[in-house]
Design an enzyme around this catalytic site. Sequence first.
Site, mmCIF file in Angstrom:
data_model
loop_
_atom_site.group_PDB
_atom_site.id
_atom_site.type_symbol
_atom_site.label_atom_id
_atom_site.label_comp_id
_atom_site.label_asym_id
_atom_site.label_seq_id
_atom_site.Cartn_x
_atom_site.Cartn_y
_atom_site.Cartn_z
ATOM 1 N N LYS A 267 -17.418 -18.715 -26.076
ATOM 2 C CA LYS A 267 -16.717 -19.934 -26.508
ATOM 3 C C LYS A 267 -16.403 -20.762 -25.264
ATOM 4 O O LYS A 267 -15.706 -20.303 -24.359
ATOM 5 C CB LYS A 267 -15.415 -19.568 -27.238
ATOM 6 C CG LYS A 267 -14.499 -20.769 -27.521
ATOM 7 C CD LYS A 267 -13.214 -20.373 -28.255
ATOM 8 C CE LYS A 267 -12.242 -21.548 -28.377
ATOM 9 N NZ LYS A 267 -10.974 -21.212 -29.050
ATOM 10 N N ASP A 272 -8.735 -27.481 -25.180
ATOM 11 C CA ASP A 272 -8.401 -27.403 -26.600
ATOM 12 C C ASP A 272 -7.037 -28.036 -26.840
ATOM 13 O O ASP A 272 -6.004 -27.384 -26.707
ATOM 14 C CB ASP A 272 -8.404 -25.936 -27.061
ATOM 15 C CG ASP A 272 -8.048 -25.800 -28.535
ATOM 16 O OD1 ASP A 272 -8.058 -26.836 -29.251
ATOM 17 O OD2 ASP A 272 -7.764 -24.666 -28.968
ATOM 18 N N LYS A 279 -1.763 -29.545 -30.771
ATOM 19 C CA LYS A 279 -0.889 -28.475 -30.297
ATOM 20 C C LYS A 279 0.401 -29.065 -29.749
ATOM 21 O O LYS A 279 0.418 -30.212 -29.305
ATOM 22 C CB LYS A 279 -1.586 -27.714 -29.153
ATOM 23 C CG LYS A 279 -2.714 -26.819 -29.598
ATOM 24 C CD LYS A 279 -3.268 -26.031 -28.436
ATOM 25 C CE LYS A 279 -4.410 -25.133 -28.869
ATOM 26 N NZ LYS A 279 -4.004 -24.044 -29.772
ATOM 27 N N ASP A 290 -9.608 -22.312 -22.306
ATOM 28 C CA ASP A 290 -10.237 -21.996 -23.588
ATOM 29 C C ASP A 290 -11.767 -21.897 -23.471
ATOM 30 O O ASP A 290 -12.452 -21.727 -24.473
ATOM 31 C CB ASP A 290 -9.835 -23.055 -24.637
ATOM 32 C CG ASP A 290 -9.763 -22.479 -26.046
ATOM 33 O OD1 ASP A 290 -9.690 -21.247 -26.182
ATOM 34 O OD2 ASP A 290 -9.780 -23.281 -27.002
ATOM 35 N N ASP A 349 -7.463 -27.174 -35.153
ATOM 36 C CA ASP A 349 -7.167 -26.307 -34.005
ATOM 37 C C ASP A 349 -7.864 -24.947 -34.133
ATOM 38 O O ASP A 349 -7.901 -24.176 -33.175
ATOM 39 C CB ASP A 349 -5.648 -26.137 -33.881
ATOM 40 C CG ASP A 349 -5.240 -25.615 -32.516
ATOM 41 O OD1 ASP A 349 -6.093 -25.601 -31.601
ATOM 42 O OD2 ASP A 349 -4.064 -25.224 -32.366
ATOM 43 N N GLU A 351 -10.868 -24.365 -33.914
ATOM 44 C CA GLU A 351 -12.151 -24.967 -33.562
ATOM 45 C C GLU A 351 -13.155 -23.973 -32.974
ATOM 46 O O GLU A 351 -14.354 -24.194 -33.039
ATOM 47 C CB GLU A 351 -11.927 -26.121 -32.567
ATOM 48 C CG GLU A 351 -11.837 -25.727 -31.085
ATOM 49 C CD GLU A 351 -10.673 -24.821 -30.742
ATOM 50 O OE1 GLU A 351 -9.713 -24.785 -31.532
ATOM 51 O OE2 GLU A 351 -10.717 -24.143 -29.707
ATOM 52 N N ARG A 353 -14.115 -20.999 -33.853
ATOM 53 C CA ARG A 353 -15.036 -20.428 -34.853
ATOM 54 C C ARG A 353 -16.045 -21.467 -35.329
ATOM 55 O O ARG A 353 -17.168 -21.127 -35.687
ATOM 56 C CB ARG A 353 -14.222 -19.825 -36.012
ATOM 57 C CG ARG A 353 -13.371 -20.828 -36.737
ATOM 58 C CD ARG A 353 -12.261 -20.184 -37.558
ATOM 59 N NE ARG A 353 -11.110 -19.789 -36.743
ATOM 60 C CZ ARG A 353 -10.015 -19.202 -37.223
ATOM 61 N NH1 ARG A 353 -9.921 -18.937 -38.507
ATOM 62 N NH2 ARG A 353 -9.015 -18.892 -36.421
HETATM 63 N N1 BES Z 1 -7.747 -21.462 -28.258
HETATM 64 C C1 BES Z 1 -6.861 -21.203 -29.322
HETATM 65 C C2 BES Z 1 -6.357 -19.764 -29.324
HETATM 66 C C3 BES Z 1 -5.369 -19.436 -28.252
HETATM 67 C C4 BES Z 1 -4.069 -19.899 -28.318
HETATM 68 C C5 BES Z 1 -5.726 -18.617 -27.223
HETATM 69 C C6 BES Z 1 -3.166 -19.562 -27.324
HETATM 70 C C7 BES Z 1 -4.830 -18.274 -26.240
HETATM 71 C C8 BES Z 1 -3.552 -18.749 -26.282
HETATM 72 C C9 BES Z 1 -7.561 -21.430 -30.655
HETATM 73 O O1 BES Z 1 -8.484 -22.457 -30.677
HETATM 74 C C10 BES Z 1 -6.506 -21.799 -31.639
HETATM 75 O O2 BES Z 1 -5.906 -22.809 -31.475
HETATM 76 N N2 BES Z 1 -6.309 -20.958 -32.639
HETATM 77 C C11 BES Z 1 -5.338 -21.186 -33.620
HETATM 78 C C12 BES Z 1 -5.921 -20.779 -34.948
HETATM 79 C C13 BES Z 1 -5.059 -21.161 -36.126
HETATM 80 C C14 BES Z 1 -5.002 -22.655 -36.278
HETATM 81 C C15 BES Z 1 -5.644 -20.510 -37.360
HETATM 82 C C16 BES Z 1 -4.121 -20.347 -33.274
HETATM 83 O O3 BES Z 1 -4.284 -19.218 -32.804
HETATM 84 O O4 BES Z 1 -3.020 -20.817 -33.445
HETATM 85 ZN ZN ZN Z 2 -9.388 -22.885 -28.915
HETATM 86 MN MN MN Z 3 -7.616 -24.335 -31.042
#
Ligand code: BES
Ligand code: ZN
Ligand code: MN
Length: 502
Positions: A267, A272, A279, A290, A349, A351, A353
């Site tokens: 990825k 992000d 966020k 990210d 967010d 994103e 996947r």
């Molecule tokens: N890149 C983030 C995941 C992440 C967050 C990694 C904080 C490390 C620290 C990912 O893209 C994301 O935002 N995931 C969301 C998914 C949710 C919206 C289902 C998350 O984990 O909040």
């Molecule tokens: Zn992300």
């Molecule tokens: Mn995200």
Amino acid sequence: MQFIATVNALTEVSADCLVVSVAAEGELSLQAQQVDQATGGLINQIISQGDFSGKFGQSLLLPVVPSLQAPRLLLLGTGKAAELTEGKFRTLVKGLINEVKKTKVESLALSLDDIPVGKRGAAWKARLLAENTETASYVFDQMKSKAAEATSLTKISVVCTNDQAQSEATQALLVGQATGQGANFARTLGNLPPNICTPIYLAEQAEALVTDCAEMSLTVLDETEMAALGMNSLLAVAKGSVQAPRLIAIQYQGAEADAQPHVLVGKGVTFDSGGISLKPGEGMDEMKFDMCGAASVMGTMQMLKALKPKINVVGVVAAVENMPAGNATKPGDIVTTMSGKTVEILNTDAEGRLVLCDALTYIGRYNPASVVDIATLTGACIIALGHHTNALLANNDELAQELLAAGLYADDRAWQMPLWQEYQQQLDSNFADMGNIGGRPAGTITAACFLSRFTEDYRWAHLDIAGTAWHSGKEKGATGRPVPLLTQYLLAKAGQDTSFQL
Ligand code: BES
Ligand code: ZN
Ligand code: MN
């Protein structure tokens, strides 16, 4: 750093500084006894005076010692022998290097025979010594106006008792060094700011990597090419950003052309912001990390370039930036992925996947022997497992076991989570084949469930590295994980890993 293995007596080896380990209990090791005798009982005297106990991590530099080929002696406390784990050995090496960094010492010599780490052999220790020396020597000063002061240390000699041990150590030092340098490359890509490390920058780095490597070739797809392939899910993430996306495939051919390749997919979200599902501001800078999955793929490819194992590997980086804008993808938008399956994007967010699913469909063309994707995919992973282990989910248990074993050996551990069919229904959508989020419960598992719908045709595993890819706080910075795990996995696959057995 230069690493060499020599056959010599510790008392005869010439270096700026001799490192002698002392355990917290019991008698001096054979090596320490020899040094003690050669120096007229110096070590025993220091211990009996109470100036050194051998407590784990303790170190004492004697800047002048008599009767050795080395002018200095560094005593290194290894603690209680029975308690020295793999992780503590790593800490020990890092501590040693940090201690030596403060001095003018240019060359070190040490024996690893007198540091027992469970059942780990000499090759394992040599490998982790080299890897952790490289990673402990790492500095990221590219963005500072003044470069950091260079450290003096340039050479480490591992003193072995016989030719067999020497040749094993030589090979292991090479592997460890390539692993550490691969991890450091990944760290630099991670640490670079998102205004520099963009998708196009990653493509340029891939170009630089394959240049001057006869075994490597590169394919880079731009938006037009990705659109022609139907990668609408990946492109939906890139839409709100002025940074153009890239799909980068680095092919490494170390075996016969017709041998099925092992494919790594990283990825590479170079920033992000969350997109329209923006966020919160606090700590948002850390979302430059990210792309650490992508960075670990590039670091692992660099390792292959250095070691040239007999295996075919394709390293794929799906590089995009996720930003909010008037033309950005909105919650509720539905896209058709490259596989033909449709996705309702309920949260922009989620994103990672969306980017990975198209990359995972794309790599079907390689007829892969195995596929491992690496992603900072879910915050839920940190809640579940914290910062010590990678999360592992797989559609094939043999592959899962291989990766778990590789992580254990490389001291870059993973922990398996279930990918049970019961979780799949959390992705149900009233309007498309699936939604891109599965609600709060088991966020790491439902993210993997989403990916599993695009990986049905091959052996696949997913590493969620959200908790392990970088440190926050004062030590903020990318870790280079899971380059060590991936290195061990691939070298074991290549059958070239002489040190895999305990
Ligand atoms: N890149 C983030 C995941 C992440 C967050 C990694 C904080 C490390 C620290 C990912 O893209 C994301 O935002 N995931 C969301 C998914 C949710 C919206 C289902 C998350 O984990 O909040
Ligand atoms: Zn992300
Ligand atoms: Mn995200």
